[in-house]
Design a protein around this motif. Structure first.
Motif, PDB file in Angstrom:
ATOM      1  N   ARG A 154       2.752  -1.758  12.725  1.00 41.03           N
ATOM      2  CA  ARG A 154       2.888  -0.305  12.735  1.00 41.03           C
ATOM      3  C   ARG A 154       3.830   0.121  13.851  1.00 41.03           C
ATOM      4  NH1 ARG A 154      -0.695   2.299   9.663  1.00 41.03           N
ATOM      5  NH2 ARG A 154      -0.549   4.174  10.939  1.00 41.03           N
ATOM      6  N   GLU A 193      -1.976  -1.269   6.793  1.00 39.65           N
ATOM      7  CA  GLU A 193      -1.288  -1.755   5.599  1.00 39.65           C
ATOM      8  C   GLU A 193      -1.278  -3.278   5.622  1.00 39.65           C
ATOM      9  OE1 GLU A 193       1.912   1.838   4.655  1.00 39.65           O
ATOM     10  OE2 GLU A 193       2.582   0.080   5.792  1.00 39.65           O
ATOM     11  N   ARG A 195       0.200  -6.570   3.514  1.00 39.40           N
ATOM     12  CA  ARG A 195       1.173  -6.992   2.499  1.00 39.40           C
ATOM     13  C   ARG A 195       0.699  -8.293   1.863  1.00 39.40           C
ATOM     14  NH1 ARG A 195       6.000 -10.166   2.346  1.00 39.40           N
ATOM     15  NH2 ARG A 195       7.563  -9.318   0.883  1.00 39.40           N
ATOM     16  N   GLN A 228       2.553   3.069  -7.376  1.00 41.13           N
ATOM     17  CA  GLN A 228       1.299   3.211  -6.639  1.00 41.13           C
ATOM     18  C   GLN A 228       0.157   3.627  -7.558  1.00 41.13           C
ATOM     19  OE1 GLN A 228       2.315   6.080  -3.543  1.00 41.13           O
ATOM     20  NE2 GLN A 228       2.773   4.424  -2.118  1.00 41.13           N
ATOM     21  N   VAL A 274       1.738  -3.895  -1.259  1.00 40.05           N
ATOM     22  CA  VAL A 274       1.265  -3.407   0.030  1.00 40.05           C
ATOM     23  C   VAL A 274       0.012  -2.578  -0.238  1.00 40.05           C
ATOM     24  CG1 VAL A 274       1.761  -1.975   2.033  1.00 40.05           C
ATOM     25  CG2 VAL A 274       3.567  -3.411   1.048  1.00 40.05           C
ATOM     26  N   TYR A 275      -1.096  -2.994   0.380  1.00 40.12           N
ATOM     27  CA  TYR A 275      -2.349  -2.251   0.246  1.00 40.12           C
ATOM     28  C   TYR A 275      -2.470  -1.289   1.423  1.00 40.12           C
ATOM     29  CZ  TYR A 275      -3.673  -5.450  -3.480  1.00 40.12           C
ATOM     30  OH  TYR A 275      -3.707  -6.168  -4.666  1.00 40.12           O
ATOM     31  N   GLU A 276      -2.536  -0.021   1.096  1.00 35.38           N
ATOM     32  CA  GLU A 276      -2.658   1.010   2.121  1.00 35.38           C
ATOM     33  C   GLU A 276      -4.137   1.365   2.259  1.00 35.38           C
ATOM     34  OE1 GLU A 276      -0.178   4.252   0.940  1.00 35.38           O
ATOM     35  OE2 GLU A 276       1.641   3.024   0.785  1.00 35.38           O
ATOM     36  N   SER A 300       0.297  -0.476  -3.690  1.00 33.84           N
ATOM     37  CA  SER A 300       1.696  -0.073  -3.794  1.00 33.84           C
ATOM     38  C   SER A 300       2.554  -1.301  -4.096  1.00 33.84           C
ATOM     39  CB  SER A 300       2.154   0.590  -2.485  1.00 33.84           C
ATOM     40  OG  SER A 300       3.506   0.976  -2.574  1.00 33.84           O
ATOM     41  N   PRO A 321      -2.215   6.247   5.818  1.00 39.44           N
ATOM     42  CA  PRO A 321      -2.909   4.949   5.871  1.00 39.44           C
ATOM     43  C   PRO A 321      -3.108   4.505   7.320  1.00 39.44           C
ATOM     44  CG  PRO A 321      -0.624   4.662   5.191  1.00 39.44           C
ATOM     45  CD  PRO A 321      -0.878   6.135   5.215  1.00 39.44           C
TER      46      PRO A 321
END
Length: 212
Positions: A212, A199, A201, A140, A180-182, A171, A196
């Motif tokens: 979620r 998220e 992907r 990360q 994976v973008y938080e 991440s 977050p």
């Protein structure tokens, strides 16, 4: 009478010779006896006097009143040993990283190795241990929202709950290379929220919102 004198002289002569032979043995016996008595007197234990008893009592009292020796504490080595064991795995996951520290997360189920990249970016390598072996699961780092792939930003913008993130964590999943973008929205006080809020992907040119 005539025969007596020579006989007496012969007897005295024999007696004199016998005494001469016995004298060394007698002297040797006396010398040994004196030496034994002298050694016995030198090694014989004499009864202790009142002064000796007083010195012994003072020594025992001083020993009882002396402060105990300070206890030595062993340094904490658990964290350093885990970091040492995990550093090779962390370096393999991010070959250009310079490891600076490592610690368990708040739940205690992951070990987080922190390091820096040649460009100065700080990264965190999350690891888990199974059967004594460490495995890196994700890498990360904080990135700017503007540096995120355009398709990822478009996917986030198309989500029902649209917001402008104030913090973005990239991440990278070590298992398959996906990212994976938080995304974190701003809280009321202007700082990023704790967890977050979305998220997204990104993998092999496609992007999707993580349910979620």
């Amino acid at each position: 009478v005539c025969g007596y004198e020579p006989q007496g002289r012969e007897f005295e002569s024999l007696r004199a010779r016998q005494l001469k032979q016995d004298v060394p043995d007698i002297l040797l016996f006396d010398a040994l006896r004196i030496s034994y008595l002298d050694a016995d007197m030198r090694h014989r234990r004499l009864p202790m006097t009142k002064v000796q008893y007083a010195f012994i009592a003072l020594a025992l009292a001083a020993a009882a009143c002396s402060p105990p020796a300070p206890e030595t504490t062993q340094p904490e080595t658990a964290a350093s040993s885990v970091l040492e064991d995990a550093s090779a795995v962390a370096s393999a996951a991010a070959p250009s990283v310079t490891i600076t520290s490592g610690e368990f997360n708040t739940r205690g189920d992951q070990y987080e190795v922190t390091g820096t990249l040649p460009n100065g970016d700080e990264i965190e390598i999350d690891m888990v241990q199974s059967n004594g072996a460490w495995t890196a699961i994700e890498i990360q780092r904080d990135v700017a929202w503007s540096s995120v792939p355009e398709l990822v930003r478009a996917t986030a913008a198309a989500a029902p709950d649209l917001f402008e993130p104030v913090r973005v964590i990239e991440s990278t999943q070590v298992a398959d290379g996906s990212i994976v973008y938080e995304l974190f929205r701003a809280a009321e006080d202007g700082i990023p929220s704790r967890g977050p809020d979305m998220e997204v992907r990104w993998h092999e040119g496609s992007a999707e919102v993580v349910p979620r």
